[in-house]
Scaffold this motif. Sequence first.
Motif, short mmCIF file in Angstrom:
data_model
loop_
_atom_site.label_atom_id
_atom_site.label_comp_id
_atom_site.label_asym_id
_atom_site.label_seq_id
_atom_site.Cartn_x
_atom_site.Cartn_y
_atom_site.Cartn_z
N ASN A 41 124.77 25.65 95.39
CA ASN A 41 125.73 26.45 95.72
C ASN A 41 125.53 27.76 96.17
O ASN A 41 124.89 28.50 95.47
CB ASN A 41 127.05 26.35 94.84
CG ASN A 41 127.79 24.95 94.66
OD1 ASN A 41 127.42 24.11 95.56
ND2 ASN A 41 128.33 24.70 93.48
N THR A 46 125.88 25.40 104.30
CA THR A 46 127.12 25.27 105.06
C THR A 46 126.81 26.57 106.47
O THR A 46 127.19 26.14 107.35
CB THR A 46 128.28 25.61 104.33
OG1 THR A 46 128.68 24.44 103.36
CG2 THR A 46 129.41 25.45 105.30
N GLN A 88 133.67 20.49 104.15
CA GLN A 88 133.72 20.58 102.73
C GLN A 88 135.20 19.97 102.48
O GLN A 88 135.37 18.95 101.42
CB GLN A 88 133.17 21.54 102.05
CG GLN A 88 131.67 21.71 102.07
CD GLN A 88 131.26 22.87 101.28
OE1 GLN A 88 131.76 23.63 100.58
NE2 GLN A 88 130.20 23.60 101.56
N ASP A 179 129.26 17.28 106.01
CA ASP A 179 129.09 18.31 105.06
C ASP A 179 129.75 17.84 103.58
O ASP A 179 130.85 17.74 103.46
CB ASP A 179 129.86 19.43 105.45
CG ASP A 179 129.42 20.52 104.65
OD1 ASP A 179 128.70 20.63 103.59
OD2 ASP A 179 129.93 21.86 104.99
N GLU A 180 129.11 17.35 102.55
CA GLU A 180 129.41 16.99 101.26
C GLU A 180 130.34 15.81 101.49
O GLU A 180 131.51 15.80 100.96
CB GLU A 180 129.97 18.22 100.33
CG GLU A 180 128.98 19.31 100.15
CD GLU A 180 129.36 20.11 99.11
OE1 GLU A 180 130.17 19.69 98.11
OE2 GLU A 180 128.94 21.22 99.15
N ALA A 183 131.98 14.44 98.16
CA ALA A 183 132.75 15.20 97.22
C ALA A 183 134.05 14.54 97.10
O ALA A 183 134.90 13.91 97.83
CB ALA A 183 132.90 16.35 97.92
#
Length: 240
Positions: A41, A46, A88, A179-180, A183
């Motif tokens: 992270n 991103t 995200q 993007d992820e 998740a």
Amino acid sequence: MSDALLLHAQGLNKQFGAVVAAQDVNVRVKTGERVSLIGSNGAGKTTLFNMLCGSMAPTHGKIIFNGADCTSLSAHDIAQRGMARTFQITSLFPHLRVFDNVLTATYRRQHTGWWASIQRQARHKQEEAEMALQASKILDFVGLSDRQDDLAMTLPYGDQRKLEIAIALATDPQLLLLDEPAAGMNPDEGAKLVGMIKDIRQRGVTVILVEHHMKVVMGVCDRVIVIASGQKIAEGIPQH
């Protein structure tokens, strides 16, 4: 997978005052590849996505997409050229039906103008019918056809992630930035996502993926790029 180069990011840098979020990042992606960006992270993944899709202008560097310099283009213009992304945090129209969320994205394909729309010309009606059919096909592809009349806000979180992918696919992209996408998904949903991303390539779409779930990364990617402190520190073929 083709040998043709679809995306070439050259020496991308991004500074926020004294903070360097990306430093001399070079990324090459061939048509049909599935490439993953991994890192902790705050590594700058991103930020790199935001620069590639036009949400954020690089401080220095160049972005060549499909043979054209897109460095200074807006996110809208880059999307028009065939690049789409997810986020995200899911970005949906929560009070619209699932079907209508996808239908809104198909309007990038529209060729008839506003005058034809006002006059309800036959060619405009035909185009609307084609876009509705395409939206239905995409919902079937991502496994949400049975939820098409539900409001987007009522979907479980895993299905909301699928819907966001469906919206991105509805723009008919050549390159899809995810993007992820895993998740918040449970292991079963993550396994289904792997299958979906593999199927996306069969639709002729190149994929760049940011993901922390290594089972997803190892299950779908041809190549992995490691980002740390805004720099590319490693790149190679994933070893199972």
